[in-house]
Design an enzyme around this catalytic site. Structure first.
Site: not given
Length: 220
Positions: A26, A57, A83-85
């Protein structure tokens, strides 16, 4: 592995139920398209885990402090969320901090192979080249994946190709060397539908029905 890039719970439940997709990715755009927000991440996470999948996310923020805060909020839902960064200095700084603490990270919004080196230095587990968006900007999204695959090796993140616009892009990025692919539920459904396959299945059904009818007639 194949992932679904969506926040539509009905579509996700149906496709995850096939057992063919490894999880859900997402981002703020995906959430907004489905009429959802970060407040819905716990529900989407629970649905994904119900089907044994991995949930991704994205943290947002203008600087490292805001990205840290957003990452912490995501990890409060569950520590096993990826975790998407973004592939920016603040994003990669926070990525390095999170991976050092044992959190899995995906570096996203990638448009050049050199960003792969930074993601590897940050210890990221995944990196997401934007294939369709790269092509829209005048570059070759498939070639981007190919160059990243050539650079990849031990200690480098898995290439999770994103922004895939259709079935041809799906097959091309796989051929180019992407380890993983994420796609909309609409694109995912096209993978199940091919005109010639449909014809073959219809033929099989007709022959099976005809054979059964003859057998029953012969037996009566």
């Amino acid at each position: 592995m194949l992932y679904l890039d969506s926040a539509d719970t009905a579509e996700l439940a149906d496709l995850l139920g096939t057992g063919l997709f490894a999880g859900v990715t997402t981002n703020p755009t995906i959430l907004d398209r489905a009429g959802r927000s970060v407040a819905d991440l716990p529900e989407l996470y629970a649905l994904t885990r119900e089907h044994g999948g991995t949930f991704f996310a994205q943290a947002t923020g203008a600087d490292a402090d805001e990205l840290r805060s957003a990452s912490d909020a995501i990890l409060e839902i569950s520590g096993d969320i990826v975790v998407k960064l973004p592939a920016t200095q603040p994003g990669l700084t926070v990525a390095a901090e999170l991976t050092a603490a044992g959190t899995r990270v995906l570096v996203t919004a990638v448009y050049h192979p050199s960003q792969q080196l930074l993601a590897a230095a940050a210890g990221a587990q995944f990196i997401a080249p934007y294939v369709g968006r790269s092509t829209d900007a005048g570059f070759d999204g498939i070639e981007l994946v190919r160059e990243m695959a050539a650079l990849s090796g031990p200690g480098f993140p898995r290439i999770l190709a994103a922004s895939l616009r259709g079935v041809e892009a799906v097959s091309h990025v796989a051929q180019a060397g992407a380890h993983d692919l994420t796609m909309s539920t609409a694109v995912a459904r096209t993978l199940f539908s091919h005109e010639l396959t449909g014809r073959a299945v219809a033929e099989f059904e007709d022959i099976a029905a005809s054979s059964l009818a003859r057998h029953e007639a012969a037996s009566s």
